[in-house]
Every structure is written in C-alpha cells, then in structure tokens.
Design an enzyme around this catalytic site. Sequence first.
Site, short mmCIF file in Angstrom:
data_model
loop_
_atom_site.label_atom_id
_atom_site.label_comp_id
_atom_site.label_asym_id
_atom_site.label_seq_id
_atom_site.Cartn_x
_atom_site.Cartn_y
_atom_site.Cartn_z
N HIS A 263 -41.89 91.81 83.72
CA HIS A 263 -42.61 91.14 82.93
C HIS A 263 -41.17 91.11 81.27
O HIS A 263 -40.70 92.26 82.07
CB HIS A 263 -43.89 91.18 81.71
CG HIS A 263 -43.85 92.68 81.17
ND1 HIS A 263 -45.12 93.55 82.14
CD2 HIS A 263 -42.97 93.68 80.40
CE1 HIS A 263 -44.16 94.53 81.16
NE2 HIS A 263 -43.69 94.17 80.37
N HIS B 233 -39.35 95.07 83.17
CA HIS B 233 -40.45 95.88 83.18
C HIS B 233 -40.99 95.61 84.18
O HIS B 233 -42.03 94.51 84.73
CB HIS B 233 -41.54 96.41 82.08
CG HIS B 233 -40.92 96.77 80.93
ND1 HIS B 233 -41.25 97.22 79.53
CD2 HIS B 233 -39.36 97.79 80.99
CE1 HIS B 233 -40.17 97.77 78.76
NE2 HIS B 233 -39.09 98.00 79.68
N THR C 91 -47.78 98.51 75.17
CA THR C 91 -48.61 98.00 74.93
C THR C 91 -49.78 98.44 74.90
O THR C 91 -49.98 99.12 75.57
CB THR C 91 -48.76 96.29 75.12
OG1 THR C 91 -48.83 96.98 76.78
CG2 THR C 91 -47.31 95.61 75.31
N HIS D 290 -47.75 87.48 74.34
CA HIS D 290 -46.85 88.75 73.95
C HIS D 290 -45.96 88.71 75.08
O HIS D 290 -44.77 88.77 74.77
CB HIS D 290 -47.68 89.55 74.65
CG HIS D 290 -49.15 90.19 73.17
ND1 HIS D 290 -49.21 89.89 72.02
CD2 HIS D 290 -50.30 89.15 74.42
CE1 HIS D 290 -49.97 90.50 71.89
NE2 HIS D 290 -50.93 90.16 73.07
N HIS E 158 -38.80 92.39 77.39
CA HIS E 158 -38.90 92.83 76.61
C HIS E 158 -37.91 92.15 75.79
O HIS E 158 -36.53 92.58 76.02
CB HIS E 158 -39.68 93.69 75.89
CG HIS E 158 -40.32 94.67 76.40
ND1 HIS E 158 -41.85 94.29 75.64
CD2 HIS E 158 -41.11 94.73 77.90
CE1 HIS E 158 -42.47 94.85 76.12
NE2 HIS E 158 -42.33 94.84 77.70
#
Length: 250
Positions: free
Chosen positions: A113, A132, A200, A85, A115
Amino acid sequence: MRNFLLGCFAFALNLPVMASESIHWGYDEQISPEHWGHLSDQFKSCDTGKNQTPINIQNTYKSQAIHQLNIQYKTSPNDIIFNGHTVQINTKTNDHHDYIVIDHDQFFLKQFHFHTPSENQIYGKQYPLELHFVHANKKGELAVLAVMFNLGKPNSELSKLWKDLSPEENKEKTFSQRINIEKLIPRNHGYYRFSGSLTTPPCTEGIVWIVLKQPLTLSPQQLTTFKSRLLHQHNQRPIQPLNGRIIIED
Ligand SMILES: [Zn+2]
C-alpha cells in the site's frame, strides 16, 4: 458521512492477528494521529509505545553482520482496493511464492500500500510517496519493506495499478493484467533496518522495518491520481521518537 467510516479499521493487514472491530480513525481533525491512542484501548500502543514508526533515519550504524537482502517477488498480485485510508494491493490468499528473507527467515508478502507524503524520512528528507510491502513469517511476525519515490518518470506498474482501481470505496477489484512487482523495487537493494511498529492503529510493535536507500520515481500525474483518492490528500503519520533504538545499514 459517506462510506469512509465503514472502511475504518476493517482493512489493516488482512491478517488474523488484527482485530476486526470497526473503530473510526484518520489523518485529520479529531481522529488524527495524535488522537489515535485515545480512540480505543486497542490503540494504546499508538500513545505509549516506545518503538513506533515512522522515524527519521539518521546516525545509522554500518553492520558487516547483516545479510544482503533477498527479495523474491515472482507472482502477480490478486486485487486492489481503496480502503478509506490507502490504496492496498493484496496477494493471493495463502500464496507463498513472494517473500523476502531476513536472518534466514522467510517473510511472505501479504499486501502492499502507499502513503503520501512518505512516513519515514531519510536524513530529514521526506519523499512524495512511500510504498510499504507488508509480510508475515510462519510464526505471524511482521516485516515491512519500504520503497521511497521521487517525482520524475512515470512507473509503468503504478499506471496499471491505478487503472484497475475501482472508483468506489471498499470495493476490491481483481487485476485485469499482470502486475510485475519487481518493477516497484529499485535495482540496488541497499537498506536501513530498525525495529518499529505499524504506522496505523493499532500501532503494534515488534515489526522489522527495512527501508531501501535507492528511491524510484513516479510522475506528478501518478501522484495526483493517488492523492485524489484520499480524503485530505495525505495519509502519513508524523515522525515518532527513536527512544534509543539503533538503525543499522548494510
Ligand atoms: Zn503503511
């Protein structure tokens, strides 16, 4: 269907509060964000939650009562993994050297992580990348610190991260060099704050969200490198309704 399926859900936060059952979710087609709430009973909050993230940050309230943000990221993280992801960087287990302080409470950095494009928006602006930093306090409550990136000069630490990223999915790699997390934080710590959720599944609520106002930059090439790892070049959940929540800024 390649490894992608195997990585689903097992990743999330590396925290004991998360279920470990493997439920397939993603960002496109039948498993896209609008379907998350129906994929599993555990994901119901994605549908029924009233305090979901991401949001469009606007109509904020200036508060004199909130404190300056205290960010203490001192050590180098341990390893990096593409979990199907996102690209996630994990700190050393039980390492309490890196933390932020919110309302006099220490929240320890667990992982960070990315996005693309950004999930949160600031006055309707969507950024090419959002970072994040995920933290937990001693009670297991979560806080996420978000940093936006515009296109521009390359970020030295992103280059180091991408260099150590394994081409294989779900294969963690220990860093070969020191990563200076402070370089992934802008100098100005001015921020917006609101109550939200994981972006998520399982979309758990009750999470303190801090979004830094000042963006950093990454080069177009660095963005391309990240996008090329994703199944469909993006991994952002759409904007969620505010439902009466108040966004404060310092
Ligand atoms: Zn995230």
